[in-house]
Design a protein around this motif. Structure first.
Motif, PDB file in Angstrom:
ATOM      1  N   TYR A 241       0.636  -1.447  -0.338  1.00  0.00           N
ATOM      2  CA  TYR A 241      -0.165   0.203  -0.329  1.00  0.00           C
ATOM      3  C   TYR A 241       1.285   1.337  -0.289  1.00  0.00           C
ATOM      4  CZ  TYR A 241       1.080   0.238   5.056  1.00  0.00           C
ATOM      5  OH  TYR A 241       1.336   0.182   6.103  1.00  0.00           O
TER       6      TYR A 241
ATOM      7  N   SER B 129       1.328   2.508  -3.489  1.00  0.00           N
ATOM      8  CA  SER B 129      -0.199   3.281  -4.072  1.00  0.00           C
ATOM      9  C   SER B 129      -0.356   5.150  -3.260  1.00  0.00           C
ATOM     10  CB  SER B 129      -1.567   2.312  -3.685  1.00  0.00           C
ATOM     11  OG  SER B 129      -2.624   3.118  -3.836  1.00  0.00           O
TER      12      SER B 129
ATOM     13  N   ASN C  20       2.174   6.905  -4.891  1.00  0.00           N
ATOM     14  CA  ASN C  20       1.842   7.319  -6.317  1.00  0.00           C
ATOM     15  C   ASN C  20       0.798   8.171  -6.403  1.00  0.00           C
ATOM     16  OD1 ASN C  20       0.438   6.828  -8.969  1.00  0.00           O
ATOM     17  ND2 ASN C  20      -0.278   6.327  -8.296  1.00  0.00           N
ATOM     18  N   GLU C  21      -0.380   8.691  -5.273  1.00  0.00           N
ATOM     19  CA  GLU C  21      -1.753   9.323  -4.486  1.00  0.00           C
ATOM     20  C   GLU C  21      -0.960  10.814  -3.865  1.00  0.00           C
ATOM     21  OE1 GLU C  21      -5.188   9.970  -1.604  1.00  0.00           O
ATOM     22  OE2 GLU C  21      -4.404   7.872  -1.556  1.00  0.00           O
TER      23      GLU C  21
ATOM     24  N   TRP D  42      -1.925   9.234 -12.944  1.00  0.00           N
ATOM     25  CA  TRP D  42      -2.079   8.343 -11.657  1.00  0.00           C
ATOM     26  C   TRP D  42      -2.669   6.707 -12.078  1.00  0.00           C
ATOM     27  CZ3 TRP D  42      -7.028   6.765  -9.178  1.00  0.00           C
ATOM     28  CH2 TRP D  42      -6.581   6.427  -8.240  1.00  0.00           C
ATOM     29  N   ARG D  43      -3.855   7.458 -12.827  1.00  0.00           N
ATOM     30  CA  ARG D  43      -4.243   5.690 -13.017  1.00  0.00           C
ATOM     31  C   ARG D  43      -3.529   4.489 -13.872  1.00  0.00           C
ATOM     32  NH1 ARG D  43     -10.252   6.153 -15.066  1.00  0.00           N
ATOM     33  NH2 ARG D  43      -9.960   3.616 -15.290  1.00  0.00           N
TER      34      ARG D  43
ATOM     35  N   GLU E 146      -0.837   3.393 -11.185  1.00  0.00           N
ATOM     36  CA  GLU E 146      -1.198   1.955 -10.320  1.00  0.00           C
ATOM     37  C   GLU E 146      -1.894   1.205 -11.066  1.00  0.00           C
ATOM     38  OE1 GLU E 146      -3.083   2.109  -6.425  1.00  0.00           O
ATOM     39  OE2 GLU E 146      -2.207   3.782  -7.007  1.00  0.00           O
TER      40      GLU E 146
ATOM     41  N   ARG F 123       0.065  -2.539 -10.244  1.00  0.00           N
ATOM     42  CA  ARG F 123      -0.946  -3.789  -9.837  1.00  0.00           C
ATOM     43  C   ARG F 123      -0.584  -4.664 -10.943  1.00  0.00           C
ATOM     44  NH1 ARG F 123      -4.347  -2.646  -5.812  1.00  0.00           N
ATOM     45  NH2 ARG F 123      -4.427  -0.274  -5.457  1.00  0.00           N
TER      46      ARG F 123
END
Length: 115
Positions: free
Chosen positions: A13, A16, A19-20, A75-76, A79, A83
């Motif tokens: 996490y 993630s 990245n945020e 961002w997407r 992400e 994943r």
């Protein structure tokens, strides 16, 4: 259930969240450029050359819009790559921002020296 990366391991996490934070940094940069554009238009009346204020303000606002529009998509993409366990995608906004801010700074500096 935790998302899996390409190796079947759960995605950490912290990646993630990093990245945020990067996404939020892009949004802060866009807001700063937007505020700069508004400030130039409202406060920089001393420029001798006609239209310099409007051009500088429009350049700042245009950069802000471009960054804000691309930040979420980037961002997407990052992400999704994390994943899947893929290489992280590069962003075209880094050179665009560097060149744009350099151009605005040079134009503003020139306008200040000429006024």
């Amino acid at each position: 259930m935790a998302s899996k990366n390409g190796d079947g391991e759960p995605l950490d996490y912290r990646f993630s969240l990093a990245n945020e934070r990067t996404f939020l940094a892009w949004i802060r940069t866009a807001l700063g450029l937007l505020a700069g554009g508004v400030a130039v238009q409202a406060l920089a009346e001393q420029f001798a050359a006609t239209g310099v204020r409007r051009v500088l303000a429009a350049a700042c606002v245009s950069l802000a819009v471009a960054i804000a529009a691309v930040a979420h998509r980037q961002w997407r993409r990052v992400e999704a790559a994390m994943r899947r366990g893929d290489q992280l995608p590069e962003s075209a906004m880094v050179p665009v921002l560097a060149i744009g801010v350099t151009g605005v700074a040079l134009a503003a500096g020139t306008a200040v020296l000429v006024s």
